[in-house]
Design an enzyme around this catalytic site. Sequence first.
Site, PDB file in Angstrom:
ATOM      1  N   ASP A 101       0.842  -1.324   0.182  1.00  0.00           N
ATOM      2  CA  ASP A 101      -0.088  -0.086   0.010  1.00  0.00           C
ATOM      3  C   ASP A 101       0.793   1.074   0.032  1.00  0.00           C
ATOM      4  O   ASP A 101       1.422   1.674   0.938  1.00  0.00           O
ATOM      5  CB  ASP A 101      -0.875  -0.052   1.077  1.00  0.00           C
ATOM      6  CG  ASP A 101      -1.763   1.290   1.305  1.00  0.00           C
ATOM      7  OD1 ASP A 101      -2.192   1.715   0.068  1.00  0.00           O
ATOM      8  OD2 ASP A 101      -2.418   1.403   2.395  1.00  0.00           O
ATOM      9  N   ASP A 318      -2.473   7.148  -5.955  1.00  0.00           N
ATOM     10  CA  ASP A 318      -2.754   6.302  -5.090  1.00  0.00           C
ATOM     11  C   ASP A 318      -3.104   4.981  -6.040  1.00  0.00           C
ATOM     12  O   ASP A 318      -4.000   4.577  -6.370  1.00  0.00           O
ATOM     13  CB  ASP A 318      -3.827   6.470  -4.165  1.00  0.00           C
ATOM     14  CG  ASP A 318      -4.192   5.269  -3.184  1.00  0.00           C
ATOM     15  OD1 ASP A 318      -2.953   4.698  -2.888  1.00  0.00           O
ATOM     16  OD2 ASP A 318      -5.275   5.053  -2.713  1.00  0.00           O
TER      17      ASP A 318
END
Length: 489
Positions: A101, A318
């Site tokens: 992540d 992201d």
Amino acid sequence: MILRGVISSHYSLRLLLIGFLVVSSSITRVLSGGVIHVKYKFAGSQRSIVDLKVHDSVRQLRILAGVDLPLGGSGRPDGLGLYYARIGIGTPSKDYYVQVDTGSDIMWVNCIQCKECPRRSSLGIDLTLYNIEDSATGKLVSCDQDFCYAINGGPLAGCTANMSCPYLEIYGDGSSTAGYFVHDIVLYDRVSGDLKTSSANGSVIFGCGATQSGNLGSSNEESLDGILGFGKANSSMISQLASSGKVKNMFAHCLDGVNGGGIFAIGHVVRPKVNMTPLVPNQPHYNVNMTAVQVGHDFLSFTPDIFDSGDRQGVIIDSGTTLAYLPEMVYEPLVSKILSRQPDLKLQTIHDEYTCFQYSKSLDEAFPNVTFHFENSVTLKVNPHEYLFPYNGLWCIGWQNSGMQSRDRKNMTLLGDLVLSNKLVLYDLENQTIGWTEYNCSSSIQVLDERTGTVHLVGSQNISSACHLNAWFITVLILLATLPHFLGC
């Protein structure tokens, strides 16, 4: 932001956590370029619109939570991550499956004390609870250590030198995870030649999850062991390894969202060349300044400050978000110009949010490219076959109107996997820049070995079916050592 009030309301929870850690600190142990296989969650299957909506909704709550909570990163493994990895932790090493992540910082895994943690997963993987007693190299991190001071912005009230340093994560959906920090060895493979690796390790501080609530508990079917954060903070694994001189503080990924293949490399990528744009300073995530949006040959009319909202500045990059979210003043003219190329389309609205239509001819010939412009003349081109996705015989538009989101997410600009897949994205934290280029993610890249000055090929690989991952394509993460003394690891 939505969670400022949550911090004070959970102060008693924090004290209870510290009390719990007094007990846990009585554990008999006294205080004192690598390869990680990554798998794409949706590989080989048509993505459900409902899945995408749920994924991104909770994902954005998590990103916002990360801005406000002081106790480290804000990653969650409960079905939010698009990519997850297998890493080794401890001595002797045990395997753990963690979400990769870029939107969070700390690494954490579920621990043996946790009663609410998941014991099984529908993803076809074996979950493992970390036990510090099983590792000869595991150590507790005490409240008086520098790491504990740094991650909490100073001494934590009620946390004394003979106690373990706690962490607490609270999310926008009410779920939470709490535990304590430990120090142990993380195993990976480093580059030793073209498409070759050898075993290496590094010492990392990470969270040991002792209690879970909400969607992080055992009821979640798509559970993982934890999270591997690649955020900007000094608490991230890459920042810790870089500060010890083991790796360059830079990494790159090239992710194929269809097949699940690609490359995830830590180190100095020398080929292909990537044009870079500066990161916006004083932002918790990878934010950049967008200067223009182009649809085909036409530029949309707006001022760049449209991407700023309160303390949030610029556009968030992201890879863990599926779609792309644009302010209403950008979204509406962008979609209008796209659809104007085919005025006879019969539009349908799916789930009150997604614009879809039937079309049987070539998407790239019928619809325009969308190009985002950034500082330093860096551009990001998105083809029609990338921003349109199939659903039940229809094509649906992946651009989303963030003006329709809740107050805290209203007009947030966030570019996710929709625009980042099939591109090599390079994060250079040493120079605070980020860049990308279109690339075949099933091929290889060239990475510099800082120890020897040689350049090696790094390519995508495949996890063996013996690893119970159904032989799906995976991604490779390469960490390159930078100091000669690391050769003996």
